[in-house]
Scaffold this motif. Structure first.
Motif, PDB file in Angstrom:
ATOM      1  N   ALA A 248      -9.278   0.058 -14.396  1.00  0.00           N
ATOM      2  CA  ALA A 248      -8.424   1.032 -14.327  1.00  0.00           C
ATOM      3  C   ALA A 248      -8.245   1.378 -13.018  1.00  0.00           C
ATOM      4  N   ALA A 249      -9.296   1.457 -11.887  1.00  0.00           N
ATOM      5  CA  ALA A 249      -9.152   1.625 -10.556  1.00  0.00           C
ATOM      6  C   ALA A 249      -8.196   0.432  -9.870  1.00  0.00           C
ATOM      7  N   ALA A 250      -8.461  -0.755 -10.286  1.00  0.00           N
ATOM      8  CA  ALA A 250      -7.363  -1.830  -9.881  1.00  0.00           C
ATOM      9  C   ALA A 250      -5.963  -1.634 -10.288  1.00  0.00           C
ATOM     10  N   VAL A 251      -5.566  -1.160 -11.430  1.00  0.00           N
ATOM     11  CA  VAL A 251      -4.443  -0.559 -11.942  1.00  0.00           C
ATOM     12  C   VAL A 251      -3.882   0.435 -11.023  1.00  0.00           C
ATOM     13  N   ALA A 252      -4.575   1.386 -10.810  1.00  0.00           N
ATOM     14  CA  ALA A 252      -4.237   2.778  -9.978  1.00  0.00           C
ATOM     15  C   ALA A 252      -3.882   2.162  -8.326  1.00  0.00           C
ATOM     16  N   ALA A 253      -4.943   1.071  -8.038  1.00  0.00           N
ATOM     17  CA  ALA A 253      -4.582   0.471  -6.461  1.00  0.00           C
ATOM     18  C   ALA A 253      -3.465  -0.150  -6.575  1.00  0.00           C
ATOM     19  N   TYR A 254      -2.984  -0.926  -7.565  1.00  0.00           N
ATOM     20  CA  TYR A 254      -1.824  -1.699  -7.561  1.00  0.00           C
ATOM     21  C   TYR A 254      -0.405  -0.993  -7.601  1.00  0.00           C
ATOM     22  N   ILE A 255      -0.461   0.219  -8.505  1.00  0.00           N
ATOM     23  CA  ILE A 255       0.819   1.097  -8.635  1.00  0.00           C
ATOM     24  C   ILE A 255       1.448   1.244  -7.261  1.00  0.00           C
ATOM     25  N   PRO A 256       0.819   1.760  -6.034  1.00  0.00           N
ATOM     26  CA  PRO A 256       1.594   2.001  -4.818  1.00  0.00           C
ATOM     27  C   PRO A 256       2.140   0.731  -4.429  1.00  0.00           C
ATOM     28  N   GLN A 257       1.690  -0.604  -4.431  1.00  0.00           N
ATOM     29  CA  GLN A 257       2.345  -1.581  -3.942  1.00  0.00           C
ATOM     30  C   GLN A 257       3.482  -1.996  -4.855  1.00  0.00           C
ATOM     31  N   TRP A 258       3.427  -1.776  -6.188  1.00  0.00           N
ATOM     32  CA  TRP A 258       4.672  -2.054  -7.015  1.00  0.00           C
ATOM     33  C   TRP A 258       5.785  -0.917  -6.489  1.00  0.00           C
ATOM     34  N   ALA A 259       5.473   0.177  -6.078  1.00  0.00           N
ATOM     35  CA  ALA A 259       6.461   1.007  -5.844  1.00  0.00           C
ATOM     36  C   ALA A 259       6.964   0.634  -4.578  1.00  0.00           C
ATOM     37  N   GLN A 260       6.137   0.379  -3.524  1.00  0.00           N
ATOM     38  CA  GLN A 260       6.706  -0.050  -2.244  1.00  0.00           C
ATOM     39  C   GLN A 260       7.373  -1.410  -2.399  1.00  0.00           C
ATOM     40  N   GLY A 261       7.022  -2.017  -3.028  1.00  0.00           N
ATOM     41  CA  GLY A 261       7.706  -3.483  -3.003  1.00  0.00           C
ATOM     42  C   GLY A 261       9.179  -3.384  -3.681  1.00  0.00           C
ATOM     43  N   ALA A 262       9.326  -2.424  -4.588  1.00  0.00           N
ATOM     44  CA  ALA A 262      10.545  -2.037  -5.134  1.00  0.00           C
ATOM     45  C   ALA A 262      11.578  -1.339  -4.080  1.00  0.00           C
ATOM     46  N   VAL A 263      11.064  -0.442  -3.175  1.00  0.00           N
ATOM     47  CA  VAL A 263      11.563   0.079  -2.173  1.00  0.00           C
ATOM     48  C   VAL A 263      11.927  -0.940  -1.099  1.00  0.00           C
ATOM     49  N   TRP A 264      11.049  -1.652  -0.788  1.00  0.00           N
ATOM     50  CA  TRP A 264      11.366  -2.684   0.384  1.00  0.00           C
ATOM     51  C   TRP A 264      12.676  -3.508  -0.141  1.00  0.00           C
ATOM     52  N   GLN A 265      12.578  -4.077  -1.442  1.00  0.00           N
ATOM     53  CA  GLN A 265      13.814  -4.913  -1.953  1.00  0.00           C
ATOM     54  C   GLN A 265      15.105  -4.023  -1.808  1.00  0.00           C
ATOM     55  N   TYR A 266      15.137  -2.973  -2.245  1.00  0.00           N
ATOM     56  CA  TYR A 266      16.364  -2.040  -2.147  1.00  0.00           C
ATOM     57  C   TYR A 266      16.815  -1.802  -0.569  1.00  0.00           C
ATOM     58  N   GLU A 267      15.805  -1.718   0.332  1.00  0.00           N
ATOM     59  CA  GLU A 267      16.307  -1.506   1.439  1.00  0.00           C
ATOM     60  C   GLU A 267      16.689  -2.741   2.403  1.00  0.00           C
ATOM     61  N   ASN A 268      16.495  -4.010   1.667  1.00  0.00           N
ATOM     62  CA  ASN A 268      16.475  -5.072   2.479  1.00  0.00           C
ATOM     63  C   ASN A 268      17.424  -6.191   1.459  1.00  0.00           C
ATOM     64  N   PRO A 269      18.604  -5.881   1.133  1.00  0.00           N
ATOM     65  CA  PRO A 269      19.259  -6.774  -0.078  1.00  0.00           C
ATOM     66  C   PRO A 269      19.494  -7.886   0.618  1.00  0.00           C
ATOM     67  N   ASP A 270      20.082  -8.011   1.820  1.00  0.00           N
ATOM     68  CA  ASP A 270      20.450  -9.170   2.563  1.00  0.00           C
ATOM     69  C   ASP A 270      19.267 -10.319   2.592  1.00  0.00           C
ATOM     70  N   ILE A 271      17.893  -9.983   2.879  1.00  0.00           N
ATOM     71  CA  ILE A 271      16.768 -10.667   2.928  1.00  0.00           C
ATOM     72  C   ILE A 271      16.787 -11.153   1.285  1.00  0.00           C
ATOM     73  N   ALA A 341       2.543   6.720  -8.179  1.00  0.00           N
ATOM     74  CA  ALA A 341       3.709   6.090  -7.626  1.00  0.00           C
ATOM     75  C   ALA A 341       4.541   6.791  -6.620  1.00  0.00           C
ATOM     76  N   ALA A 342       4.921   8.113  -7.031  1.00  0.00           N
ATOM     77  CA  ALA A 342       5.367   9.159  -6.003  1.00  0.00           C
ATOM     78  C   ALA A 342       4.956   9.419  -4.644  1.00  0.00           C
ATOM     79  N   LYS A 343       3.627   9.443  -5.090  1.00  0.00           N
ATOM     80  CA  LYS A 343       2.964   9.893  -3.584  1.00  0.00           C
ATOM     81  C   LYS A 343       2.833   8.500  -2.656  1.00  0.00           C
ATOM     82  N   SER A 344       3.387   7.356  -3.151  1.00  0.00           N
ATOM     83  CA  SER A 344       3.077   6.228  -2.174  1.00  0.00           C
ATOM     84  C   SER A 344       4.627   5.754  -1.576  1.00  0.00           C
ATOM     85  N   VAL A 345       5.591   6.624  -1.790  1.00  0.00           N
ATOM     86  CA  VAL A 345       6.938   6.290  -1.593  1.00  0.00           C
ATOM     87  C   VAL A 345       7.530   7.597  -0.652  1.00  0.00           C
ATOM     88  N   PRO A 346       8.734   7.344   0.249  1.00  0.00           N
ATOM     89  CA  PRO A 346       9.257   8.502   1.113  1.00  0.00           C
ATOM     90  C   PRO A 346       9.809   9.328  -0.196  1.00  0.00           C
TER      91      PRO A 346
END
Length: 351
Positions: A248-271, A341-346
């Protein structure tokens, strides 16, 4: 369209396929009544214990590529396997087989799992505001609108996002289940069913449509767009995983990176277009750009109230068609993870 009795037979066949290993197709109702019991409410550990590992779904290796391109920090646990799996029924089977600990799906697979008596919970939410799916016709079709679906054969996957998008589109167009014929398939069978004429219509992901139209557009295939959305993109895990304090602690640690990865993809469509769509999906850059132009801005709400309401509407819609039994979907959410997730993104990606 089959009668209510036929729909129940149709449902039983789907349940039998999805739950065959555990033999639950004959006792879904009684099993569902116990789902949600025994779930841990213990506070999440502040640190992931050493030696912890998770088996995480990553359909078409999207997660690894996101994390690599975004240059996110190393996860504080071991990913023992990235499982190339995405379809809801396949994920449920993998959960049952204990070959998967955490998956990324839409809102309908957790409902299906509950009905089958399998206990799993939602741990993160990404709200989608724009349609991720459109409807494709078979070659040579005369269908131009959803109203034209009347009397047609529609590819329908009850346990996947495509299924609920189809049901919502029919409801919005004023069509009843008896007005159409729902053909039970899984999403990975949709393209073949369209090509062969087994179905007249199938819901396709935005990313699938360009290649399909390139191949069959000249033969009379077309797409029908709607404003129907599949609101939820979520992470979920078996209760047995969430009851394990380390996992459960590992799941909680994964969630921020899942959210941040989605944000990065949205902000870098050309790449992303170059690295994923062109580099791994064999699409042209123009096709990739057409897909990215339709991308949803990731939204990770601090509160899950809207998500729960939408999930309840979805479950009720399935129940109205005789596909599942009515139930309170609040049992599907593990609120210990709400807000991570919300706390991990702008702030702009929170609402």
């Amino acid at each position: 369209m089959p009668s209510t009795y036929d729909r129940r037979l149709f449902l039983a066949s789907l349940l039998g396929a999805a739950a065959g290993v555990a033999g639950l197709s004959g006792c879904a109702e009684s099993s569902a009544a116990t789902a949600g019991k025994g779930a841990s409410t213990a506070p999440l550990a502040a640190k992931v214990p050493a030696g912890t590992s998770l088996k995480i779904a990553s359909y078409q290796n999207v997660q690894q590529l996101q994390f690599k391109l975004a240059k996110l920090p190393e996860l504080p646990f071991t990913v023992s396997s990235w499982v190339n799996i995405g379809a809801g029924p396949d994920v449920i089977n993998a959960f049952r087989a204990k070959s998967l600990d955490l998956a990324n799906n839409a809102g309908i697979p957790p409902i299906q799992a509950h009905y089958q008596g399998y206990d799993a919970k939602i741990v993160a939410i990404n709200i989608t505001r724009k349609p991720n799916y459109l409807f494709a016709t078979k070659p040579g079709s005369d269908i131009h609108t959803v109203e034209d679906f009347k009397g047609k054969r529609l590819a329908f996957s009850q346990g996947q996002a495509q299924g609920v998008v189809l049901l919502r589109a029919l409801k919005k167009a004023g069509l009843k289940y008896d007005d159409v014929t729902l053909v039970p398939l899984t999403s990975n069978q949709f393209l073949t069913a369209l090509q062969s004429g087994q179905v007249d219509i199938a819901p396709l992901a935005n990313s699938q449509a360009p290649a399909y139209l390139q191949q069959y557009g000249a033969k009379g295939a077309r797409t029908v767009t709607t404003d129907v959305v599949d609101l939820l993109n979520l992470l979920w895990a078996p209760v047995s995983v969430l009851n394990d304090r380390a996992k459960a602690a590992a799941v909680a640690a994964y969630i921020p990176q899942w959210a941040q990865g989605a944000v990065w993809q949205y902000e870098n469509p050309d790449i992303w277009n170059e690295e994923f769509y062109v580099g791994t999906q064999n699409l042209t850059l123009a096709q990739a750009k057409a897909i990215s132009d339709l991308a949803n801005k990731p939204l990770f709400p601090p509160s899950w109230d809207e998500a729960i309401a939408w999930e309840q509407e979805t479950a009720d819609l399935l129940a109205d068609g005789g596909f599942v039994k009515e139930f309170d979907v609040s049992s599907l959410f593990d609120h210990r993870f709400e807000g991570i997730a919300a706390k991990s993104v702008p702030a702009e990606y929170r609402s």
